[in-house]
Design an enzyme around this catalytic site. Structure first.
Site, short mmCIF file in Angstrom:
data_model
loop_
_atom_site.label_atom_id
_atom_site.label_comp_id
_atom_site.label_asym_id
_atom_site.label_seq_id
_atom_site.Cartn_x
_atom_site.Cartn_y
_atom_site.Cartn_z
N LYS A 179 0.85 -1.19 0.00
CA LYS A 179 0.00 0.00 0.00
C LYS A 179 0.88 1.24 0.00
O LYS A 179 1.94 1.26 0.65
CB LYS A 179 -0.91 0.02 1.24
N GLU A 224 -8.59 11.85 12.59
CA GLU A 224 -7.77 10.70 12.96
C GLU A 224 -6.88 11.03 14.15
O GLU A 224 -6.00 11.89 14.08
CB GLU A 224 -6.90 10.25 11.78
N GLU A 268 -7.35 -1.90 2.52
CA GLU A 268 -6.60 -0.71 2.89
C GLU A 268 -6.64 -0.48 4.39
O GLU A 268 -5.63 -0.15 5.03
CB GLU A 268 -7.18 0.51 2.15
N GLU A 406 -11.54 11.02 -4.44
CA GLU A 406 -11.41 10.97 -2.98
C GLU A 406 -10.61 12.16 -2.46
O GLU A 406 -10.98 12.78 -1.47
CB GLU A 406 -10.74 9.67 -2.56
#
Length: 421
Positions: A179, A224, A268, A406
């Site tokens: 990733k 986050e 992900e 996104e």
């Protein structure tokens, strides 16, 4: 290692005084435009910090941790609320995403005055050799809305960026990496220096469930939380996997179900959870990692979310844990060293303090560090320009066009704060 102390205590002892105060109302109203100020607020709880008693510029979290330990040893603290989380003298900071590949420095600031609130508790801390006043700071002048805004574009065009995404997808499908998180930027220019207090206030109003931050020219509203260390417990909120509002106005429940079923997004997210759990494990006596994520709904996007908790070893403070966790797969990729190399080679972007830790630590090692997402940075050399950032996690099933969309969704909070929505 590069480190620069702008102000320091020297060998003198410093006295901090913390007093309980009535509810001060909106904390952001104490932030002055003309003097240094920091803030870290979620749902009305948090603090604003005024002035600088000491400031440390560095390129490593580890150096900042050592410096803050030394500073903490020189502080004598008198408090009306001993042991209450987040009260007392603090260091507030933000750190670069990749210090080896950035012209920016990380910064840790020890403020002179802190006004805070958490639940029903409100307080003020003053730090300095002779502070005895219990008066609140004056309410600051009104904020200034930016004018004459011009969007100048980013470091690369959208077509170039999607080509890079496609290249990274091929690397992942060949098994060279699992990733990679790729970012892009937008530069916005105003006809006068930005008043970041205005952007901060707009973000607080529009995105109350996020952690709104303002530290040394960096402003944003991130969903986050890299970590919270409170006593013997550590918590980390992992976000990875995203869907966003579409023009057709699809029902939010349908979008949430789409996200929860998406193998691409689940994959992900699993990489990100594994990276955080592995990094925390050496510092914890026990950990809880939920088997499946929940869906976190924000005004413009939804994320897969997992809250990891652990019983932390006493000697591991918040800055130590932040150094261990950063960069996680949520903002870098996995394996992280390979993802960092790919980002450096292909992204053509100095992220500065975007996607780095931003938050605070107290003299006991407790604190909160979020990841500086959904934000922008104004540099002292160009006060009328703000660089906005947005990123997307690339895995084997990624579509370049979907990843571009996104990032466009992730620019929305800052564009709204600027009045460009």
């Amino acid at each position: 290692m590069l480190a620069k102390v702008i102000l320091d205590f020297g060998s003198a002892r410093m006295r901090a005084t913390t007093v309980a105060i009535p509810d001060p109302g909106p904390l952001e109203r104490f932030l002055p435009e003309s003097a240094p100020g920091c803030a870290f607020v979620r749902r009305g709880d948090g603090f604003v910090a005024l002035g600088e008693v000491a400031r440390f510029e560095t390129d490593t979290l580890e150096a900042a941790d050592v410096w803050w330990d030394e500073i903490s040893d020189h502080i004598d603290h008198d408090s009306e609320m001993p042991g209450e989380f987040g009260t007392g003298p603090l260091a507030v900071g933000s750190f670069t995403f990749d210090p080896d590949r950035s012209e920016d420095l990380s910064v840790l600031i020890v403020p002179e005055v802190i006004v805070g609130r958490r639940g029903e508790l409100s307080w003020m801390t003053r730090l300095g050799p002779a502070h005895r006043s219990t008066a609140l700071p004056p309410v600051a002048e009104p904020t200034r809305r930016p004018g004459g805004l011009e969007v100048l574009g980013g470091s690369m065009g959208e077509g170039v960026w999607t080509d890079i995404v496609a290249e990274v997808v091929e690397l992942i499908r060949r098994g060279e990496v699992h990733k990679v998180v790729l970012a892009r930027d937008l530069l916005v220019r105003s006809d006068a220096p930005f008043d970041l207090r205005h952007l901060f206030g707009r973000l607080l109003a529009g995105y109350p469930m996020t952690w709104a931050y303002l530290v040394d020219g960096l402003v944003g509203a991130t969903p986050e939380l890299l970590l919270r260390r409170q006593g013997g417990l550590v918590t980390s909120r992992v976000l990875a996997g995203t869907v966003w509002k579409d023009a057709e106005g699809t029902d939010p429940l349908a979008k949430a179900a789409e996200l929860a079923r998406s193998q691409k997004d689940i994959s992900e997210h699993e990489f990100a959870v594994e990276s955080v759990a592995s990094a925390l494990a050496p510092y914890c006596q026990a950990m809880n990692v939920p088997e499946a994520p929940s869906v976190l709904k924000l005004p413009n996007v939804m994320h897969l979310a997992t809250d990891i908790t652990g019983v932390v070893c006493q000697e591991a403070g918040a800055l130590t844990l932040a150094a261990a966790l950063h960069p996680s797969a949520a903002v870098c990729g996995t394996p992280s060293h390979l993802a960092l190399d790919i980002i450096s080679e292909l992204e053509s972007l100095d992220r500065g303090r975007y996607a780095g830790p931003v938050g605070w630590v107290d003299t006991q090692g407790d604190g909160e560090w979020a990841i500086a997402l959904r934000g922008g940075q104004v540099r002292a050399t160009a006060p009328s320009e703000i660089q906005l950032f947005a990123g997307a996690g690339i895995v084997a099933d990624s579509s370049p066009e979907a990843e571009l969309a996104e990032t466009a969704a992730k620019f929305v909070p800052m564009l709204q704060a600027l009045g460009l929505d």
